[in-house]
Structure formats: structure tokens, C-alpha cells
Design a protein around this motif. Structure first.
Motif, PDB file in Angstrom:
ATOM      1  N   GLU A   1      -5.237  -9.911   2.456  1.00 49.59           N
ATOM      2  CA  GLU A   1      -4.339  -9.302   3.436  1.00 49.59           C
ATOM      3  C   GLU A   1      -4.546  -7.799   3.570  1.00 49.59           C
ATOM      4  O   GLU A   1      -3.798  -7.133   4.284  1.00 49.59           O
ATOM      5  CB  GLU A   1      -2.882  -9.576   3.037  1.00 49.59           C
ATOM      6  CG  GLU A   1      -2.516 -11.054   2.943  1.00 49.59           C
ATOM      7  CD  GLU A   1      -2.670 -11.760   4.280  1.00 49.59           C
ATOM      8  OE1 GLU A   1      -2.293 -11.166   5.309  1.00 49.59           O
ATOM      9  OE2 GLU A   1      -3.184 -12.898   4.289  1.00 49.59           O
ATOM     10  N   ALA A   2      -5.541  -7.250   2.874  1.00 52.07           N
ATOM     11  CA  ALA A   2      -5.746  -5.795   2.857  1.00 52.07           C
ATOM     12  C   ALA A   2      -6.879  -5.383   3.795  1.00 52.07           C
ATOM     13  O   ALA A   2      -8.012  -5.868   3.661  1.00 52.07           O
ATOM     14  CB  ALA A   2      -6.049  -5.329   1.437  1.00 52.07           C
ATOM     15  N   ASP A   3      -6.553  -4.496   4.734  1.00 53.38           N
ATOM     16  CA  ASP A   3      -7.547  -3.901   5.626  1.00 53.38           C
ATOM     17  C   ASP A   3      -8.237  -2.776   4.846  1.00 53.38           C
ATOM     18  O   ASP A   3      -7.725  -1.665   4.729  1.00 53.38           O
ATOM     19  CB  ASP A   3      -6.851  -3.369   6.877  1.00 53.38           C
ATOM     20  CG  ASP A   3      -7.829  -2.804   7.909  1.00 53.38           C
ATOM     21  OD1 ASP A   3      -9.026  -2.672   7.593  1.00 53.38           O
ATOM     22  OD2 ASP A   3      -7.379  -2.471   9.030  1.00 53.38           O
ATOM     23  N   PHE A   4      -9.411  -3.060   4.311  1.00 52.27           N
ATOM     24  CA  PHE A   4     -10.058  -2.213   3.319  1.00 52.27           C
ATOM     25  C   PHE A   4     -10.173  -0.749   3.762  1.00 52.27           C
ATOM     26  O   PHE A   4      -9.784   0.169   3.030  1.00 52.27           O
ATOM     27  CB  PHE A   4     -11.450  -2.773   2.988  1.00 52.27           C
ATOM     28  CG  PHE A   4     -12.203  -2.001   1.942  1.00 52.27           C
ATOM     29  CD1 PHE A   4     -11.897  -2.165   0.604  1.00 52.27           C
ATOM     30  CD2 PHE A   4     -13.213  -1.128   2.291  1.00 52.27           C
ATOM     31  CE1 PHE A   4     -12.586  -1.454  -0.370  1.00 52.27           C
ATOM     32  CE2 PHE A   4     -13.901  -0.422   1.332  1.00 52.27           C
ATOM     33  CZ  PHE A   4     -13.600  -0.585  -0.006  1.00 52.27           C
TER      34      PHE A   4
ATOM     35  N   SER B   1     -13.259  -3.716  11.146  1.00 52.24           N
ATOM     36  CA  SER B   1     -12.555  -3.752   9.870  1.00 52.24           C
ATOM     37  C   SER B   1     -13.161  -4.778   8.923  1.00 52.24           C
ATOM     38  O   SER B   1     -13.824  -5.727   9.332  1.00 52.24           O
ATOM     39  CB  SER B   1     -11.068  -4.063  10.092  1.00 52.24           C
ATOM     40  OG  SER B   1     -10.910  -5.288  10.795  1.00 52.24           O
TER      41      SER B   1
ATOM     42  N   ILE C   1      -9.670  -2.310  -5.251  1.00 55.16           N
ATOM     43  CA  ILE C   1     -10.322  -3.532  -4.772  1.00 55.16           C
ATOM     44  C   ILE C   1     -11.746  -3.617  -5.304  1.00 55.16           C
ATOM     45  O   ILE C   1     -12.185  -4.669  -5.786  1.00 55.16           O
ATOM     46  CB  ILE C   1     -10.307  -3.579  -3.228  1.00 55.16           C
ATOM     47  CG1 ILE C   1      -8.883  -3.853  -2.733  1.00 55.16           C
ATOM     48  CG2 ILE C   1     -11.268  -4.656  -2.712  1.00 55.16           C
ATOM     49  CD1 ILE C   1      -8.741  -3.846  -1.231  1.00 55.16           C
TER      50      ILE C   1
ATOM     51  N   LEU D   1      -7.058   1.550   3.912  1.00 52.45           N
ATOM     52  CA  LEU D   1      -6.410   1.923   2.666  1.00 52.45           C
ATOM     53  C   LEU D   1      -6.822   3.330   2.246  1.00 52.45           C
ATOM     54  O   LEU D   1      -7.845   3.860   2.692  1.00 52.45           O
ATOM     55  CB  LEU D   1      -6.804   0.932   1.563  1.00 52.45           C
ATOM     56  CG  LEU D   1      -6.492  -0.548   1.811  1.00 52.45           C
ATOM     57  CD1 LEU D   1      -7.069  -1.390   0.683  1.00 52.45           C
ATOM     58  CD2 LEU D   1      -4.987  -0.772   1.948  1.00 52.45           C
ATOM     59  N   ASP D   2      -6.044   3.921   1.343  1.00 49.65           N
ATOM     60  CA  ASP D   2      -6.463   5.221   0.820  1.00 49.65           C
ATOM     61  C   ASP D   2      -7.524   5.004  -0.258  1.00 49.65           C
ATOM     62  O   ASP D   2      -7.823   3.878  -0.667  1.00 49.65           O
ATOM     63  CB  ASP D   2      -5.270   6.028   0.298  1.00 49.65           C
ATOM     64  CG  ASP D   2      -4.566   5.375  -0.894  1.00 49.65           C
ATOM     65  OD1 ASP D   2      -5.222   4.699  -1.710  1.00 49.65           O
ATOM     66  OD2 ASP D   2      -3.334   5.555  -0.996  1.00 49.65           O
TER      67      ASP D   2
ATOM     68  N   TRP E   1     -11.610  -7.050   5.759  1.00 50.01           N
ATOM     69  CA  TRP E   1     -10.358  -7.459   5.117  1.00 50.01           C
ATOM     70  C   TRP E   1     -10.650  -8.182   3.815  1.00 50.01           C
ATOM     71  O   TRP E   1     -11.457  -9.113   3.776  1.00 50.01           O
ATOM     72  CB  TRP E   1      -9.564  -8.390   6.036  1.00 50.01           C
ATOM     73  CG  TRP E   1      -9.018  -7.701   7.256  1.00 50.01           C
ATOM     74  CD1 TRP E   1      -9.709  -7.352   8.379  1.00 50.01           C
ATOM     75  CD2 TRP E   1      -7.680  -7.272   7.462  1.00 50.01           C
ATOM     76  NE1 TRP E   1      -8.886  -6.725   9.271  1.00 50.01           N
ATOM     77  CE2 TRP E   1      -7.620  -6.659   8.739  1.00 50.01           C
ATOM     78  CE3 TRP E   1      -6.509  -7.353   6.696  1.00 50.01           C
ATOM     79  CZ2 TRP E   1      -6.461  -6.139   9.264  1.00 50.01           C
ATOM     80  CZ3 TRP E   1      -5.342  -6.831   7.210  1.00 50.01           C
ATOM     81  CH2 TRP E   1      -5.318  -6.229   8.484  1.00 50.01           C
ATOM     82  N   TYR E   2      -9.998  -7.731   2.743  1.00 52.69           N
ATOM     83  CA  TYR E   2      -9.979  -8.455   1.484  1.00 52.69           C
ATOM     84  C   TYR E   2      -8.603  -9.101   1.375  1.00 52.69           C
ATOM     85  O   TYR E   2      -7.611  -8.422   1.097  1.00 52.69           O
ATOM     86  CB  TYR E   2     -10.211  -7.508   0.307  1.00 52.69           C
ATOM     87  CG  TYR E   2     -11.653  -7.099   0.121  1.00 52.69           C
ATOM     88  CD1 TYR E   2     -12.461  -7.733  -0.816  1.00 52.69           C
ATOM     89  CD2 TYR E   2     -12.220  -6.083   0.885  1.00 52.69           C
ATOM     90  CE1 TYR E   2     -13.785  -7.369  -0.991  1.00 52.69           C
ATOM     91  CE2 TYR E   2     -13.542  -5.701   0.723  1.00 52.69           C
ATOM     92  CZ  TYR E   2     -14.311  -6.348  -0.221  1.00 52.69           C
ATOM     93  OH  TYR E   2     -15.626  -5.982  -0.388  1.00 52.69           O
TER      94      TYR E   2
ATOM     95  N   GLU F   1      -6.599   2.955  -3.376  1.00 52.23           N
ATOM     96  CA  GLU F   1      -6.405   1.529  -3.095  1.00 52.23           C
ATOM     97  C   GLU F   1      -7.749   0.829  -2.874  1.00 52.23           C
ATOM     98  O   GLU F   1      -7.939  -0.314  -3.324  1.00 52.23           O
ATOM     99  CB  GLU F   1      -5.509   1.364  -1.864  1.00 52.23           C
ATOM    100  CG  GLU F   1      -4.060   1.788  -2.100  1.00 52.23           C
ATOM    101  CD  GLU F   1      -3.246   1.835  -0.822  1.00 52.23           C
ATOM    102  OE1 GLU F   1      -2.053   1.467  -0.868  1.00 52.23           O
ATOM    103  OE2 GLU F   1      -3.796   2.254   0.229  1.00 52.23           O
ATOM    104  N   ARG F   2      -8.676   1.496  -2.207  1.00 51.55           N
ATOM    105  CA  ARG F   2     -10.022   0.925  -2.038  1.00 51.55           C
ATOM    106  C   ARG F   2     -10.711   0.777  -3.396  1.00 51.55           C
ATOM    107  O   ARG F   2     -11.363  -0.235  -3.673  1.00 51.55           O
ATOM    108  CB  ARG F   2     -10.873   1.783  -1.102  1.00 51.55           C
ATOM    109  CG  ARG F   2     -10.412   1.767   0.339  1.00 51.55           C
ATOM    110  CD  ARG F   2     -11.530   2.202   1.285  1.00 51.55           C
ATOM    111  NE  ARG F   2     -12.044   3.543   0.970  1.00 51.55           N
ATOM    112  CZ  ARG F   2     -11.546   4.664   1.443  1.00 51.55           C
ATOM    113  NH1 ARG F   2     -10.503   4.630   2.251  1.00 51.55           N
ATOM    114  NH2 ARG F   2     -12.085   5.827   1.124  1.00 51.55           N
TER     115      ARG F   2
END
Length: 258
Positions: A68-71, A63, A82, A74-75, A65-66, A78-79
Motif C-alpha cells: 500500500e506504500a507509494d515508494f 510510481s 522498505i 515517501l520520505d 508501490w510496495y 520511510e523508503r
């Protein structure tokens, strides 16, 4: 002292093309405000790792991570949100040859904002001035030197005031003076934007001049051999492959920036 906040965390990342594993078990942290270098010999997967981090290639496992987001969990929308916070400078510059510098730099502003044309023009002029290209708005890429094209591509990369800057071999094809000037420009932009910078390079002069953190990839071991400030690694790392790279095979642990 408060420890630096992580900006990007890579966990257990494996990069592969089909059954061919390029790198496995990559674990490292890029802190906010770092100038982080991905280094290693030719063919070790430096640019491929960058592509995994900016959404161009999905990892075989692991994985990115940006915050708290698991890049990659994400859909797509959402990616994309970022990545809109990131600017990318490709090795070739990737400027549109049929467009002027102003038109090239304006593209992300026109695509991602609702700013009026006159505001876009002001921002374009400002971004070009930041990279030393004030007055070159109406020039085409073919009319510029290699160093100027790199700076124009950098102006486009910073058009949206990104939180993250990703550079793939920014000094490739530049003479030593132009490369040193580009290093200084990267330092200045990191300070003015407050951005976290990730750079793929094997240029030791640039690594020692600007890097604050790094990861070393090895093509034979197919994994990372070290992470940390390159100047610290030069003095303390005992892995012979890393030391051979950082000293150009001399084994001498002095920092060489020229």
C-alpha cells in the motif's frame, strides 16, 4: 483459488535521463512469491528499471508501490525502511575485496541489528552454508572463482532474511554449469525465505528454468511490449519482437533451457 497478492506494482512509469526518454508507460504487477524477470535486448533499460525499484534513481513520472506504500512519495527514512526488507545482488557481486567472506556477509547484520558478535558469526556461517560456502568464512574474494563470488554475494544479500531479492544479471560471466547451479540456488532460497525475486537478465536458459512472471522492454518502442510467464508468452505472444527474443530469432516455440 485465491489470486496471488501483489508485492510490487509499477504504474505509468517513465524512465529518462534529462530529455532523453529511455522507457515510458510501464505498467506491471509482481506478485508475492514471484520470480519476476525484467528482460529485453541490450540497452533497453533493464538495469535502470531495477535502480528505480530499489531507490537508486527516481522516475521521471509514475510510481512504484510496495503493498500500500507509494515508494517515491515517501520520505527518505520511510523508503530506507522498505529497502531494508530487500537484498540486492549486483552484476559484479560488489564484495569488498579487503574483507573476508565472513566480514562481507556480516556487514548488513552489524549495520542494521544489535546482535551480539557471536550471534552474527553464527548467522554468517549459516548464510554461507546455505549457498554452499561452508568453511570459506576466512577466504578473500580474490581467492574464489567467479561462481563462488556470486554465491558469496548472494549470502550477503540474504543476511537479513529479506522479503525481496533483486538480482542484476546474476549469471553474467558464469559458465553454463555454474549458471544452472545458481538458478537452482535461487529457486531453493525463494522457497526457504518465502521471498519475492526480481531478476534482470537476457539469459533464456535461466528465464525458462526459473521465471514465473516477466516484463519485456523494447529499446525501439521505448516501452514494454509484454508481461506474463515467459513460457506462456513463448506460446501465445504474437508480437514479433518478443517472439524473436524468446526464440533467439528462430521462431520455434519450444522451450530451450540449455
Amino acid at each position: 483459488m485465491t489470486p496471488p497478492a501483489p508485492a510490487i506494482i509499477v504504474k505509468g512509469l517513465t524512465m529518462a535521463y534529462g530529455s532523453f526518454v529511455l522507457q515510458r508507460d510501464l505498467d506491471f504487477t509482481i506478485n508475492r512469491g514471484d520470480i519476476f524477470v525484467i528482460m529485453g535486448g541490450s540497452g533497453c533499460g533493464k538495469s535502470t528499471l531495477l535502480r528505480h525499484m530499489i531507490g537508486l534513481k527516481q522516475p521521471a513520472s509514475g510510481s512504484v508501490w510496495y503493498g500500500e506504500a507509494d515508494f517515491w512519495a515517501l520520505d527518505e527514512d520511510e523508503r530506507a525502511a522498505i529497502i531494508r526488507r530487500a537484498g540486492v545482488l549486483y552484476q559484479s557481486g560488489a564484495l569488498w575485496s579487503s574483507m573476508t567472506l565472513a566480514e562481507n556477509v556480516a556487514l548488513p547484520l552489524q549495520h542494521y541489528t544489535d546482535l551480539a558478535p557471536e550471534v552474527v558469526a553464527e548467522l554468517v556461517a549459516f548464510k554461507l552454508s546455505l549457498v554452499g560456502l561452508a568453511g570459506f568464512e576466512d577466504f578473500y574474494p580474490s581467492e574464489l572463482s567467479g561462481g563462488m563470488r556470486k554465491r558469496a554475494a548472494l549470502a550477503r544479500a540474504i543476511a537479513l532474511d529479506p522479503d525481496f531479492l533483486f538480482f542484476d544479471e546474476p549469471s553474467a560471466g558464469l559458465d553454463p554449469i555454474s549458471a544452472r547451479n545458481l538458478d537452482q540456488l535461487i529457486l531453493e532460497l525463494r522457497e526457504s525465505l518465502g521471498a519475492t525475486v526480481v531478476i534482470v537478465t537476457h539469459e533464456l536458459a535461466s528465464i525458462y528454468a526459473i521465471a514465473t512472471n516477466s516484463v519485456f522492454l523494447d529499446s525501439e518502442a521505448k516501452t514494454m511490449l509484454a508481461t506474463g510467464d515467459p513460457k506462456t508468452l513463448l506460446q501465445e505472444c504474437t508480437d514479433p519482437t518478443v517472439l524473436n527474443f524468446l526464440t533467439r530469432g528462430t521462431g520455434q516455440r519450444e522451450v530451450r533451457t540449455v
